[in-house]
Design a protein around this motif. Structure first.
Motif, short mmCIF file in Angstrom:
data_model
loop_
_atom_site.label_atom_id
_atom_site.label_comp_id
_atom_site.label_asym_id
_atom_site.label_seq_id
_atom_site.Cartn_x
_atom_site.Cartn_y
_atom_site.Cartn_z
N GLU A 92 -7.85 -30.17 -16.21
CA GLU A 92 -6.47 -29.70 -15.84
C GLU A 92 -6.50 -28.48 -14.88
O GLU A 92 -5.58 -28.38 -14.02
CB GLU A 92 -5.67 -29.38 -17.12
CG GLU A 92 -5.48 -30.80 -17.83
CD GLU A 92 -6.72 -31.22 -18.59
OE1 GLU A 92 -7.52 -30.64 -18.91
OE2 GLU A 92 -6.70 -32.49 -18.80
N THR A 93 -7.25 -27.41 -15.46
CA THR A 93 -7.32 -26.19 -14.64
C THR A 93 -7.76 -26.20 -13.34
O THR A 93 -7.38 -25.83 -12.44
CB THR A 93 -8.12 -25.02 -15.41
OG1 THR A 93 -9.46 -25.43 -15.43
CG2 THR A 93 -7.38 -24.74 -16.65
N LEU A 94 -8.91 -27.33 -13.16
CA LEU A 94 -9.41 -27.54 -11.86
C LEU A 94 -8.46 -28.03 -10.92
O LEU A 94 -8.30 -27.88 -9.68
CB LEU A 94 -10.74 -28.16 -11.99
CG LEU A 94 -11.98 -27.50 -12.58
CD1 LEU A 94 -13.06 -28.42 -12.66
CD2 LEU A 94 -12.33 -26.48 -11.56
N ARG A 95 -7.77 -29.06 -11.51
CA ARG A 95 -6.72 -29.76 -10.63
C ARG A 95 -5.83 -28.85 -10.07
O ARG A 95 -5.10 -28.91 -8.97
CB ARG A 95 -6.21 -31.08 -11.38
CG ARG A 95 -7.44 -32.14 -11.41
CD ARG A 95 -6.73 -33.37 -12.10
NE ARG A 95 -7.69 -34.23 -12.59
CZ ARG A 95 -8.39 -35.02 -11.85
NH1 ARG A 95 -8.52 -34.89 -10.40
NH2 ARG A 95 -9.35 -35.79 -12.54
N ALA A 96 -5.27 -28.04 -11.18
CA ALA A 96 -4.23 -27.08 -10.77
C ALA A 96 -4.64 -26.13 -9.79
O ALA A 96 -3.71 -25.68 -8.88
CB ALA A 96 -3.51 -26.30 -11.92
N HIS A 97 -5.89 -25.77 -9.83
CA HIS A 97 -6.52 -24.67 -8.78
C HIS A 97 -6.79 -25.36 -7.46
O HIS A 97 -6.27 -24.77 -6.56
CB HIS A 97 -7.57 -24.27 -9.39
CG HIS A 97 -8.13 -22.91 -8.67
ND1 HIS A 97 -8.79 -22.16 -9.48
CD2 HIS A 97 -7.59 -22.11 -7.76
CE1 HIS A 97 -8.93 -20.82 -8.58
NE2 HIS A 97 -8.11 -20.91 -7.48
N VAL A 98 -7.12 -26.79 -7.43
CA VAL A 98 -7.01 -27.41 -6.16
C VAL A 98 -5.93 -27.32 -5.43
O VAL A 98 -5.78 -27.16 -4.20
CB VAL A 98 -7.68 -28.94 -6.54
CG1 VAL A 98 -7.54 -29.67 -5.09
CG2 VAL A 98 -9.07 -28.56 -6.58
N ALA A 99 -4.71 -27.76 -6.23
CA ALA A 99 -3.40 -27.92 -5.69
C ALA A 99 -2.84 -26.54 -5.14
O ALA A 99 -2.50 -26.37 -3.89
CB ALA A 99 -2.43 -28.22 -6.83
N LEU A 100 -3.21 -25.46 -5.85
CA LEU A 100 -2.85 -24.15 -5.42
C LEU A 100 -3.66 -23.68 -4.03
O LEU A 100 -3.08 -23.27 -3.06
CB LEU A 100 -3.07 -22.98 -6.51
CG LEU A 100 -3.24 -21.68 -6.00
CD1 LEU A 100 -1.70 -21.23 -5.78
CD2 LEU A 100 -3.44 -20.63 -7.05
N CYS A 101 -5.13 -24.14 -4.19
CA CYS A 101 -5.72 -24.04 -2.90
C CYS A 101 -5.32 -24.71 -1.66
O CYS A 101 -5.26 -24.18 -0.33
CB CYS A 101 -7.15 -24.13 -2.98
SG CYS A 101 -7.93 -22.91 -3.94
N ARG A 102 -4.91 -26.06 -1.76
CA ARG A 102 -4.07 -26.55 -0.59
C ARG A 102 -3.03 -26.06 -0.29
O ARG A 102 -2.62 -25.93 1.15
CB ARG A 102 -3.73 -28.06 -1.31
CG ARG A 102 -4.90 -29.07 -1.51
CD ARG A 102 -4.43 -30.40 -1.72
NE ARG A 102 -5.46 -31.34 -1.54
CZ ARG A 102 -6.04 -31.97 -2.75
NH1 ARG A 102 -5.42 -31.77 -3.85
NH2 ARG A 102 -7.23 -32.60 -2.74
N GLU A 103 -2.24 -25.42 -1.04
CA GLU A 103 -0.87 -24.60 -0.57
C GLU A 103 -1.45 -23.34 0.01
O GLU A 103 -0.91 -23.02 1.13
CB GLU A 103 -0.08 -24.22 -2.01
CG GLU A 103 0.60 -25.27 -2.52
CD GLU A 103 0.97 -24.58 -3.77
OE1 GLU A 103 1.52 -23.74 -4.05
OE2 GLU A 103 1.65 -25.67 -4.66
N ARG A 104 -2.52 -22.69 -0.48
CA ARG A 104 -2.74 -21.50 0.26
C ARG A 104 -3.46 -21.93 1.62
O ARG A 104 -3.33 -20.97 2.54
CB ARG A 104 -3.70 -20.71 -0.68
CG ARG A 104 -3.01 -20.06 -1.77
CD ARG A 104 -3.49 -19.08 -2.36
NE ARG A 104 -2.79 -18.38 -3.41
CZ ARG A 104 -3.19 -17.74 -4.38
NH1 ARG A 104 -4.26 -17.67 -4.88
NH2 ARG A 104 -2.05 -17.45 -5.20
#
Length: 151
Positions: A92-104
């Protein structure tokens, strides 16, 4: 930038194997490799966004040009700084971090060309060099992951 997006897709595809470890390749797990790379992407982009282009300082750093030109980071030469060392890792934390990185990554595309971040070994990297660094760094960790999973 498209290359970095594809790398994020590939990192995300490895999340189910986050617990895999292969000591012959790395002392860390696949999840650690993914999270470390995401921490670098996220923190570097935040640094670029906050930078003041008038404070950019160009310095000749041979190592920067060799690594960014060749596109290869030597293994085992430098440890990850604490700021980009992963803590607890879950799917879950990895998926959320991937989503954040896509935004960034999208945010980085809209930053002025003169914005930069300061790398501890390479010095100041403007936006274009930052994209190259993030690509090379991500590819370094993707190669490690691929090898870990191949054996």
């Amino acid at each position: 930038m498209q290359k970095l997006r594809k790398q994020l897709d590939e990192l995300e595809s490895f999340i189910p194997q986050l617990e895999v470890r292969n000591d012959a390749i790395s002392a860390s797990t696949v999840g650690w490799q993914i999270e470390h790379d995401l921490l670098v992407i996220s923190s570097v982009i935040e640094g670029v966004k906050r930078s003041d282009p008038t404070k950019y300082k160009w310095r000749f750093k041979p190592l920067k040009y060799v690594i960014l030109w060749r596109g290869v980071i030597p293994r085992g030469k430098v440890g990850a700084p604490k700021i980009v060392t992963p803590g607890e890792i879950t799917q879950e934390t990895l998926r959320a971090h991937v989503a954040l990185c896509r935004e960034r990554v999208e945010e980085l595309e809209n930053v002025e060309a003169g914005n930069y971040f300061t790398h501890p070994f390479f010095g100041d990297l403007k936006k274009k060099e930052t994209f190259r660094f993030l690509y090379v760094h991500s590819e370094h960790h993707l190669k490690i992951i691929r090898e870990m999973l191949a054996n």
